[in-house]
Design an enzyme around this catalytic site. Structure first.
Site, PDB file in Angstrom:
ATOM      1  N   HIS A 125       0.815  -1.228   0.000  1.00 57.91           N
ATOM      2  CA  HIS A 125       0.000   0.000   0.000  1.00 57.91           C
ATOM      3  C   HIS A 125       0.846   1.275   0.000  1.00 57.91           C
ATOM      4  O   HIS A 125       0.318   2.363  -0.251  1.00 57.91           O
ATOM      5  CB  HIS A 125      -0.939   0.037   1.206  1.00 57.91           C
ATOM      6  N   ASP A 161      -2.464 -10.798  -2.406  1.00 64.05           N
ATOM      7  CA  ASP A 161      -3.030 -10.275  -1.166  1.00 64.05           C
ATOM      8  C   ASP A 161      -4.490  -9.894  -1.428  1.00 64.05           C
ATOM      9  O   ASP A 161      -4.837  -9.504  -2.541  1.00 64.05           O
ATOM     10  CB  ASP A 161      -2.227  -9.046  -0.717  1.00 64.05           C
ATOM     11  N   HIS A 163      -6.111  -7.376  -0.555  1.00 66.00           N
ATOM     12  CA  HIS A 163      -6.264  -5.948  -0.836  1.00 66.00           C
ATOM     13  C   HIS A 163      -5.537  -5.582  -2.122  1.00 66.00           C
ATOM     14  O   HIS A 163      -4.533  -6.209  -2.477  1.00 66.00           O
ATOM     15  CB  HIS A 163      -5.687  -5.119   0.321  1.00 66.00           C
ATOM     16  N   ASP A 248      -4.416 -12.905   3.390  1.00 67.11           N
ATOM     17  CA  ASP A 248      -5.651 -12.413   4.004  1.00 67.11           C
ATOM     18  C   ASP A 248      -6.892 -12.707   3.162  1.00 67.11           C
ATOM     19  O   ASP A 248      -7.998 -12.336   3.544  1.00 67.11           O
ATOM     20  CB  ASP A 248      -5.551 -10.925   4.362  1.00 67.11           C
TER      21      ASP A 248
HETATM   22 ZN    ZN Z   1      -3.906  -7.279   2.630  1.00 67.68          ZN
END
Ligand code: ZN
Length: 349
Positions: A125, A161, A163, A248
């Site tokens: 991120h 991931d 996200h 995740d």
């Molecule tokens: Zn993540």
């Protein structure tokens, strides 16, 4: 040849005083699982060091590197609502980025064609100009940039991931030499990663987004890999494949709503390994991102390590029916990308 492995107690020194899902216990669970499985002993441990400002500066703005260097060492606080730092965070963050770079160096030299960086804090991120979402520096992006600086003509980053790796996408959005490929829950944090985001300028077609609906599981991820990601990677012909390896999307993860099993992560790792063997000289480096259910995280890392460590894993071929929403997402990605990646023009490869 043995897998290069970075895991170190230094990464435990990034810790919040408050309850936070991105916690040192994540790395302890991974270390324990690698030891219990006997796999840790098969790897070659690569020592940690601090990343240099030059290495960071290929991705991150000088202003943010200076600001962090001035304010983080020895202190605690927050960089955004989610992103804490503690007295040991500066050293951990610098070591995490360096670990990804060093495994890339080892892959390119042939010393360890495959590697796994079990590091914290995570990175995907973090944008060129700001830390966010538990991430301080973008470890995988700094490693991709190091590979380019070392003469690698094309580098791919596969991000499974749950996200979207907005920071990695930002770093290479207009860069035709680094392909960024992400599967992620959508809509979800951080909000980016629509199928229409395919890069810009000379980089159009080298950003590949598979925004999957909540509830997607092994079959949906398998279809995304088989139908879009693997053909896109074959078309791009990277000389090195990096993986933003987050766990995740695991069925029990407390932060997200996907239903991937440990076998699902094994299959994704196997699909990437097969295409790395086919087009990238077997060079594949996994860098840890998220994963907040300790069992899912530890089992997922072990499954990934087994794929990295295998001599010639069989590429997966199983196919199953998938949910309507995921089918729509895959076809949206195909429509957005097929003008640029001819291999994606035909559905049902
Ligand atoms: Zn993540």
């Amino acid at each position: 040849m043995s897998v290069g492995l970075v895991i170190d107690e230094l990464f435990l020194e990034h810790r919040s005083d408050e309850v936070h899902p991105e916690r040192p216990e994540r790395l302890l669970a991974i270390g324990q699982a690698l030891a219990d499985s006997g796999l840790g002993g098969r790897a070659t441990r690569v020592p940690v060091r601090a990343v240099t400002d030059e290495e960071l500066g290929r991705v991150h703005d000088a202003a943010i590197i200076e600001l962090l260097e001035k304010n983080l060492p020895g202190r605690s606080g927050y960089l955004d609502g989610d992103t804490y730092y503690s007295p040991g965070s500066w050293r951990a963050a610098r070591a995490a980025a360096a670990a990804a770079v060093d495994l890339v160096t080892a892959a390119l030299s042939g010393e360890h064609p495959r590697g796994l960086a079990a590091v914290r804090p995570p990175g995907h991120h973090a944008t060129p100009s700001r830390p966010m979402g538990f991430c301080i520096f973008n470890n995988v992006a700094v490693a991709a940039a190091a590979a380019r600086a070392a003469g690698c003509a094309r580098v791919a980053v596969v991000d499974w991931d749950v996200h979207h790796g907005n920071g990695t996408q930002d770093a290479f959005y207009a860069d035709p030499t680094v392909m960024y490929v992400s599967t992620h829950q959508y809509p979800f944090y951080p909000g980016s990663g629509a199928a229409a985001e395919i890069g810009e300028g000379a980089g159009t077609g080298t950003t590949v987004n598979l925004p999957l609906p909540a509830g997607s599981g092994d079959a949906e991820y398998a279809a995304a890999f088989d139908e879009i990601i693997v053909p896109a990677l074959r078309w791009f012909r990277p000389e090195l494949i990096l993986v933003s390896a987050g766990y995740d999307a695991f069925v029990d993860d407390p932060l997200a709503g996907m239903r991937v099993s440990t076998e699902g992560f094994r299959r994704m790792a196997g699909a990437v390994r097969a295409v790395a063997d086919e087009v990238a000289g077997g060079r594949m480096v996994c860098v840890l991102e998220g994963g907040y259910d300790l069992r899912g995280l530890a089992e997922g890392v072990v499954a990934t390590f087994e794929i990295l460590d295998a001599d010639t894993p069989a590429p997966p071929h199983d196919r199953k029916d998938i949910a309507h929403g995921a089918r729509a997402a895959i076809e949206a990605a195909r429509r957005a990308l097929s003008p640029h990646i001819p291999a994606l023009a035909q559905p049902g490869v």
